[in-house]
Design a protein around this motif. Sequence first.
Motif, PDB file in Angstrom:
ATOM      1  N   ILE A  16       0.827  -1.213   0.000  1.00 57.42           N
ATOM      2  CA  ILE A  16       0.000   0.000   0.000  1.00 57.42           C
ATOM      3  C   ILE A  16       0.859   1.260   0.000  1.00 57.42           C
ATOM      4  O   ILE A  16       0.585   2.221  -0.727  1.00 57.42           O
ATOM      5  N   LEU A  17       1.941   1.264   0.791  1.00 61.66           N
ATOM      6  CA  LEU A  17       2.814   2.440   0.837  1.00 61.66           C
ATOM      7  C   LEU A  17       3.466   2.698  -0.512  1.00 61.66           C
ATOM      8  O   LEU A  17       3.565   3.840  -0.974  1.00 61.66           O
ATOM      9  N   VAL A  18       3.936   1.625  -1.160  1.00 62.25           N
ATOM     10  CA  VAL A  18       4.547   1.780  -2.482  1.00 62.25           C
ATOM     11  C   VAL A  18       3.508   2.229  -3.501  1.00 62.25           C
ATOM     12  O   VAL A  18       3.775   3.072  -4.362  1.00 62.25           O
ATOM     13  N   LEU A  19       2.310   1.670  -3.383  1.00 62.27           N
ATOM     14  CA  LEU A  19       1.243   2.046  -4.313  1.00 62.27           C
ATOM     15  C   LEU A  19       0.895   3.532  -4.183  1.00 62.27           C
ATOM     16  O   LEU A  19       0.702   4.234  -5.182  1.00 62.27           O
ATOM     17  N   LEU A  20       0.837   4.013  -2.947  1.00 60.05           N
ATOM     18  CA  LEU A  20       0.538   5.425  -2.730  1.00 60.05           C
ATOM     19  C   LEU A  20       1.650   6.323  -3.263  1.00 60.05           C
ATOM     20  O   LEU A  20       1.397   7.448  -3.715  1.00 60.05           O
ATOM     21  N   SER A  21       2.880   5.831  -3.212  1.00 61.22           N
ATOM     22  CA  SER A  21       4.020   6.625  -3.671  1.00 61.22           C
ATOM     23  C   SER A  21       4.143   6.619  -5.192  1.00 61.22           C
ATOM     24  O   SER A  21       4.461   7.652  -5.799  1.00 61.22           O
ATOM     25  N   THR A  22       3.924   5.451  -5.802  1.00 61.16           N
ATOM     26  CA  THR A  22       4.164   5.318  -7.252  1.00 61.16           C
ATOM     27  C   THR A  22       2.889   5.362  -8.088  1.00 61.16           C
ATOM     28  O   THR A  22       2.963   5.590  -9.299  1.00 61.16           O
ATOM     29  N   ARG A  23       1.748   5.081  -7.432  1.00 55.44           N
ATOM     30  CA  ARG A  23       0.465   4.974  -8.131  1.00 55.44           C
ATOM     31  C   ARG A  23       0.530   3.950  -9.270  1.00 55.44           C
ATOM     32  O   ARG A  23      -0.123   4.087 -10.299  1.00 55.44           O
ATOM     33  N   SER A  24       1.345   2.920  -9.057  1.00 65.67           N
ATOM     34  CA  SER A  24       1.502   1.860 -10.049  1.00 65.67           C
ATOM     35  C   SER A  24       1.354   0.503  -9.388  1.00 65.67           C
ATOM     36  O   SER A  24       2.156   0.139  -8.518  1.00 65.67           O
ATOM     37  N   VAL A  25       0.340  -0.246  -9.802  1.00 66.54           N
ATOM     38  CA  VAL A  25       0.134  -1.588  -9.251  1.00 66.54           C
ATOM     39  C   VAL A  25       1.300  -2.496  -9.623  1.00 66.54           C
ATOM     40  O   VAL A  25       1.744  -3.334  -8.830  1.00 66.54           O
ATOM     41  N   ILE A  26       1.810  -2.330 -10.834  1.00 67.94           N
ATOM     42  CA  ILE A  26       2.909  -3.181 -11.300  1.00 67.94           C
ATOM     43  C   ILE A  26       4.155  -2.976 -10.450  1.00 67.94           C
ATOM     44  O   ILE A  26       4.762  -3.934  -9.955  1.00 67.94           O
ATOM     45  N   TRP A  27       4.541  -1.696 -10.242  1.00 61.82           N
ATOM     46  CA  TRP A  27       5.720  -1.416  -9.420  1.00 61.82           C
ATOM     47  C   TRP A  27       5.513  -1.856  -7.976  1.00 61.82           C
ATOM     48  O   TRP A  27       6.434  -2.395  -7.346  1.00 61.82           O
ATOM     49  N   SER A  28       4.330  -1.645  -7.457  1.00 66.72           N
ATOM     50  CA  SER A  28       4.034  -2.058  -6.086  1.00 66.72           C
ATOM     51  C   SER A  28       4.173  -3.567  -5.935  1.00 66.72           C
ATOM     52  O   SER A  28       4.744  -4.072  -4.957  1.00 66.72           O
ATOM     53  N   THR A  29       3.658  -4.295  -6.910  1.00 70.15           N
ATOM     54  CA  THR A  29       3.743  -5.759  -6.879  1.00 70.15           C
ATOM     55  C   THR A  29       5.188  -6.221  -6.997  1.00 70.15           C
ATOM     56  O   THR A  29       5.634  -7.108  -6.249  1.00 70.15           O
ATOM     57  N   LEU A  30       5.936  -5.627  -7.920  1.00 69.55           N
ATOM     58  CA  LEU A  30       7.333  -6.024  -8.126  1.00 69.55           C
ATOM     59  C   LEU A  30       8.186  -5.754  -6.894  1.00 69.55           C
ATOM     60  O   LEU A  30       8.982  -6.604  -6.467  1.00 69.55           O
ATOM     61  N   LEU A  31       8.027  -4.570  -6.304  1.00 70.86           N
ATOM     62  CA  LEU A  31       8.841  -4.229  -5.137  1.00 70.86           C
ATOM     63  C   LEU A  31       8.485  -5.082  -3.921  1.00 70.86           C
ATOM     64  O   LEU A  31       9.362  -5.525  -3.174  1.00 70.86           O
ATOM     65  N   THR A  32       7.203  -5.323  -3.711  1.00 73.79           N
ATOM     66  CA  THR A  32       6.784  -6.168  -2.597  1.00 73.79           C
ATOM     67  C   THR A  32       7.260  -7.602  -2.795  1.00 73.79           C
ATOM     68  O   THR A  32       7.747  -8.250  -1.854  1.00 73.79           O
TER      69      THR A  32
END
Length: 301
Positions: A16-32
């Motif tokens: 959720i934190l990455v998603l709020l920062s990047t607004r990208s589901v793909i990046w959030s998924t990859l980083l997590t």
Amino acid sequence: MLEIGDGTTCFSVVFILVLLSTRSVIWSTLLTASLYTFLVMFRFPQLPPSRARQVLRPPKLPASGVSVVAHRGGGHDAPENTIAAIRAASENGATGVELDLEFTADGIPILMHDESVDRTTNGSGPLSKLSFSELRKLDAAAKHRLSDKFRGEKVPTLQEAVEECIKLQLTIYFDVKGHPDEVRQADPDIVTALTHRQWSLSHFGDGEPRFQSLWKHYWTQVLDVLLDWAHHHVLWNLCGISAFLVQKNMISPDYVQYWRARGVELVAWTTNAAVEKQYYQDLLNINYITDSLLEDCEPHY
């Protein structure tokens, strides 16, 4: 302590934190997913409970069933981190000793808490600049309250300390500070622990702020919050610890249960009052570290 759960909840917060920062589901998924993969690949497995109990609850225990560990060998009763302290701890009923490992300029492993010899000996200067032969000439009892009784005590080598503890059947808790590469990587069967005190980056052990600058003070407090969260939700799992050594004021029945549910034993430090020792021993049934086995005393920082 931040009450955010382990496992799924932890990774959900990261997502959720990455998603709020990047607004990208793909990046959030990859980083997590990358964080999860890192933890899986590089974490040390937790030792079997039977192995951990050999160290944390050894056969040689008092009737209370908890291990009493002498801090730095019991720095109130004898000069800290010395053979004299180890012997005094055994004579006074300790089941283990906590000792500090450091290295001389020529690479000899010795017992010393500080990075310099000024506080505990009659010498001065950083330990990293002193050879073992130079260190051996110093009096390790020079600054102790019982210096007359222990005059001439030497700074011991690691080998000397281990041999003495084996002879006396004492469990050893080694604080290795800046040398993690010389411990569990060398022997995966070593029982390991993390040590933690809240606000340790922003405050000294006596509660005084480390920094006069306001921005440094508040920045390190932010880091303290992050470090506290990491200890409770990431580091313990990554390191595969069997015990968590925490400052005594953090401990409560719920806190003990929090760690027992994760297969981790709590050890309280530094417990120097008889009433505190009775509480941890009789009510919480956890091991504790103390500066003195003979009397109440102020903590040795």
